[in-house]
Design a protein around this motif. Structure first.
Motif, PDB file in Angstrom:
ATOM      1  N   THR A  97       3.470  76.905  53.495  1.00 23.87           N
ATOM      2  CA  THR A  97       4.852  77.357  53.529  1.00 23.87           C
ATOM      3  C   THR A  97       5.763  76.172  53.267  1.00 23.87           C
ATOM      4  O   THR A  97       5.374  75.018  53.470  1.00 23.87           O
ATOM      5  N   TRP A  98       6.985  76.458  52.827  1.00 15.99           N
ATOM      6  CA  TRP A  98       7.994  75.422  52.611  1.00 15.99           C
ATOM      7  C   TRP A  98       8.896  75.261  53.827  1.00 15.99           C
ATOM      8  O   TRP A  98       9.810  74.441  53.823  1.00 15.99           O
ATOM      9  N   ASP A  99       8.634  76.024  54.868  1.00 18.42           N
ATOM     10  CA  ASP A  99       9.432  76.014  56.093  1.00 18.42           C
ATOM     11  C   ASP A  99       9.191  74.716  56.867  1.00 18.42           C
ATOM     12  O   ASP A  99       8.067  74.452  57.302  1.00 18.42           O
ATOM     13  N   PRO A 100      10.223  73.889  57.087  1.00 16.52           N
ATOM     14  CA  PRO A 100      10.017  72.601  57.770  1.00 16.52           C
ATOM     15  C   PRO A 100       9.783  72.725  59.270  1.00 16.52           C
ATOM     16  O   PRO A 100       9.430  71.738  59.915  1.00 16.52           O
ATOM     17  N   THR A 101       9.964  73.915  59.831  1.00 15.72           N
ATOM     18  CA  THR A 101       9.765  74.073  61.275  1.00 15.72           C
ATOM     19  C   THR A 101       8.303  74.283  61.639  1.00 15.72           C
ATOM     20  O   THR A 101       7.948  74.254  62.820  1.00 15.72           O
ATOM     21  N   THR A 102       7.445  74.510  60.648  1.00 17.25           N
ATOM     22  CA  THR A 102       6.047  74.846  60.933  1.00 17.25           C
ATOM     23  C   THR A 102       5.066  73.783  60.450  1.00 17.25           C
ATOM     24  O   THR A 102       3.862  74.042  60.396  1.00 17.25           O
ATOM     25  N   THR A 103       5.564  72.595  60.121  1.00 15.75           N
ATOM     26  CA  THR A 103       4.677  71.548  59.603  1.00 15.75           C
ATOM     27  C   THR A 103       3.606  71.166  60.615  1.00 15.75           C
ATOM     28  O   THR A 103       2.452  70.932  60.257  1.00 15.75           O
ATOM     29  N   GLY A 104       3.969  71.086  61.878  1.00 16.19           N
ATOM     30  CA  GLY A 104       2.980  70.727  62.894  1.00 16.19           C
ATOM     31  C   GLY A 104       3.051  69.259  63.259  1.00 16.19           C
ATOM     32  O   GLY A 104       4.129  68.663  63.303  1.00 16.19           O
ATOM     33  N   SER A 105       1.900  68.653  63.491  1.00 11.30           N
ATOM     34  CA  SER A 105       1.817  67.282  63.979  1.00 11.30           C
ATOM     35  C   SER A 105       2.545  66.302  63.059  1.00 11.30           C
ATOM     36  O   SER A 105       2.406  66.349  61.837  1.00 11.30           O
ATOM     37  N   ALA A 106       3.299  65.381  63.686  1.00  6.27           N
ATOM     38  CA  ALA A 106       4.042  64.379  62.926  1.00  6.27           C
ATOM     39  C   ALA A 106       3.122  63.366  62.264  1.00  6.27           C
ATOM     40  O   ALA A 106       3.527  62.683  61.316  1.00  6.27           O
ATOM     41  N   THR A 107       1.886  63.261  62.735  1.00  2.72           N
ATOM     42  CA  THR A 107       0.951  62.287  62.166  1.00  2.72           C
ATOM     43  C   THR A 107      -0.190  62.939  61.393  1.00  2.72           C
ATOM     44  O   THR A 107      -0.610  62.429  60.355  1.00  2.72           O
ATOM     45  N   ALA A 108      -0.693  64.071  61.869  1.00  2.00           N
ATOM     46  CA  ALA A 108      -1.837  64.713  61.221  1.00  2.00           C
ATOM     47  C   ALA A 108      -1.434  65.678  60.114  1.00  2.00           C
ATOM     48  O   ALA A 108      -2.236  65.962  59.215  1.00  2.00           O
ATOM     49  N   ASN A 109      -0.196  66.194  60.165  1.00  2.00           N
ATOM     50  CA  ASN A 109       0.231  67.204  59.203  1.00  2.00           C
ATOM     51  C   ASN A 109       1.385  66.748  58.309  1.00  2.00           C
ATOM     52  O   ASN A 109       1.295  66.827  57.080  1.00  2.00           O
ATOM     53  N   ARG A 110       2.481  66.320  58.926  1.00  2.82           N
ATOM     54  CA  ARG A 110       3.707  66.047  58.173  1.00  2.82           C
ATOM     55  C   ARG A 110       3.527  65.102  56.985  1.00  2.82           C
ATOM     56  O   ARG A 110       4.099  65.345  55.911  1.00  2.82           O
ATOM     57  N   PRO A 111       2.742  64.019  57.097  1.00  4.27           N
ATOM     58  CA  PRO A 111       2.630  63.100  55.956  1.00  4.27           C
ATOM     59  C   PRO A 111       1.969  63.707  54.724  1.00  4.27           C
ATOM     60  O   PRO A 111       2.044  63.127  53.638  1.00  4.27           O
TER      61      PRO A 111
END
Length: 245
Positions: A97-111
């Motif tokens: 998804t392009w939704d920024p609220t559902t990215t998840g972990s700041a280290t394991a997912n967001r990057p």
């Protein structure tokens, strides 16, 4: 992070844009990039920003994201919690998804996740929302922006649903220059061909009234382009601007 010299030609274009919108302090669209990897995949992460030269400049929305190349709208990597328990958090070009609220972990997912935003970063408290054009024309679907690709209708956009919270104001997008407002993060495979896009934003002063804003359009490029340097970073000032009061 790699930043290429724009050179006299692009610098001149940016200068013309800034002159045309001098009262609003818009400088141009910029893309920065860095190489990374996840799950054995070599990736390049691109951050798209809008740059200003005033301390209170604020982006309210982005819209009309488009590309003349249909293939440029596919092939993005996602690693978010898009709602399917079987594929949540998995690096994928098939789900996301392009939704920024559902990215998840700041280290394991967001990057490693592609997402769209008006300022700030991808996190649950992000107030960016998709506009209705995600459901219209091109290649729409009922899930809106809960899809890994981009619709081909040339009208999709996203907006800060709480324009008073300062999320879209310069200086509030962690990890980018304080003159910039983050608009998107795109994750592509290393070595991808150059893909060009056009985009518009609506912006004004942090303390502007709702009917006091400007609109500016421009272009940006992701991927490898001919010439020096392995990764492209192009910045092009807005080619069209209008003011409303």
């Amino acid at each position: 992070m790699k930043i290429l010299n724009l050179g006299p030609a692009l610098a001149a274009i940016a200068a013309v844009s800034a002159s045309a919108t001098s009262s609003a302090s818009f400088v141009g669209y910029f893309v920065s990039s860095y190489n990374t990897s996840s799950g054995g995949h070599a990736l390049v992460v691109y951050t798209l920003t809008a740059r200003f030269n005033g301390p209170y400049d604020t982006v309210f929305s982005a819209f009309d994201l488009a590309s003349e190349d249909p293939n440029a709208l596919t092939g993005f990597w996602h690693k978010d919690n898009h709602g399917d328990p079987a594929t949540n958090g998995i690096l994928s070009q098939r789900y996301g998804t392009w939704d920024p609220t559902t990215t998840g972990s700041a280290t394991a997912n967001r990057p490693f996740d592609s997402y769209l935003t008006i300022g700030g970063i991808a996190r649950p408290a992000n107030t960016t929302r998709a506009n209705s054009q995600w459901f219209d024309g091109g290649n729409p679907e009922t899930r809106g922006w809960s899809r890994p690709d981009l619709p081909a209708n040339g009208m999709i956009g996203w907006t800060n649903s709480d324009s008073d919270n300062g999320q879209g104001t310069v200086g509030n997008s962690a990890g980018v220059p304080t003159t910039d407002v983050r608009l998107a993060q795109f994750v592509l495979s290393e070595g991808e061909y150059a893909r060009a896009f056009t985009i518009c934003i609506k912006y004004g002063n942090e303390y502007s009234l709702s009917d006091d804003y400007q609109v500016v359009s421009g272009s940006f490029t992701l991927g490898t382009v001919p010439g020096p340097g392995p990764v492209a970073l192009l910045a092009l000032g807005g080619l069209f601007a209008r003011r409303r009061r």
